[in-house]
Design an enzyme around this catalytic site. Structure first.
Site, PDB file in Angstrom:
ATOM      1  N   VAL A  80       0.672   3.672   2.981  1.00  0.00           N
ATOM      2  CA  VAL A  80       1.090   3.212   4.302  1.00  0.00           C
ATOM      3  C   VAL A  80       2.515   2.674   4.263  1.00  0.00           C
ATOM      4  CG1 VAL A  80       0.583   1.599   6.174  1.00  0.00           C
ATOM      5  CG2 VAL A  80      -1.291   2.611   4.887  1.00  0.00           C
ATOM      6  N   CYS A  81       2.741   1.674   3.439  1.00  0.00           N
ATOM      7  CA  CYS A  81       4.006   0.946   3.430  1.00  0.00           C
ATOM      8  C   CYS A  81       5.140   1.705   2.746  1.00  0.00           C
ATOM      9  CB  CYS A  81       3.835  -0.391   2.726  1.00  0.00           C
ATOM     10  SG  CYS A  81       2.547  -1.426   3.427  1.00  0.00           S
ATOM     11  N   VAL A  82       4.812   2.682   1.949  1.00  0.00           N
ATOM     12  CA  VAL A  82       5.845   3.381   1.185  1.00  0.00           C
ATOM     13  C   VAL A  82       6.078   4.800   1.723  1.00  0.00           C
ATOM     14  CG1 VAL A  82       6.526   4.194  -1.110  1.00  0.00           C
ATOM     15  CG2 VAL A  82       5.364   2.001  -0.864  1.00  0.00           C
ATOM     16  N   TRP A 121       0.851  -1.187   0.000  1.00  0.00           N
ATOM     17  CA  TRP A 121       0.000   0.000   0.000  1.00  0.00           C
ATOM     18  C   TRP A 121       0.884   1.233   0.000  1.00  0.00           C
ATOM     19  CZ3 TRP A 121      -3.767  -1.640   4.445  1.00  0.00           C
ATOM     20  CH2 TRP A 121      -4.667  -2.563   3.945  1.00  0.00           C
TER      21      TRP A 121
END
Length: 61
Positions: free
Chosen positions: A22-24, A19
């Site tokens: 969120v994750c990046v 995502w």
């Protein structure tokens, strides 16, 4: 010479995540603050929606 190249390479990251929003975003913003040169693989990352993905990319730019 190699030592100088390794020091340069240590400050570059290539990031992708499940995502984008969120994750990046958070790791990328933290890495930029720490002086890293960051490359985001946008076509290997996605978001909950297209709009969320696009907004996350805008935040990192």
């Amino acid at each position: 010479m190699l030592s100088k190249q390794l020091k340069t390479l240590e400050k570059k990251l290539v990031v992708a995540g499940l995502w984008t929003e969120v994750c990046v975003v958070m790791p990328v913003l933290d890495a930029l603050e720490d002086g890293y040169e960051v490359y985001v693989v946008t076509d290997a990352s996605g978001g909950v929606t297209t709009e969320a993905h696009d907004m996350a990319i805008d935040r990192m730019i």
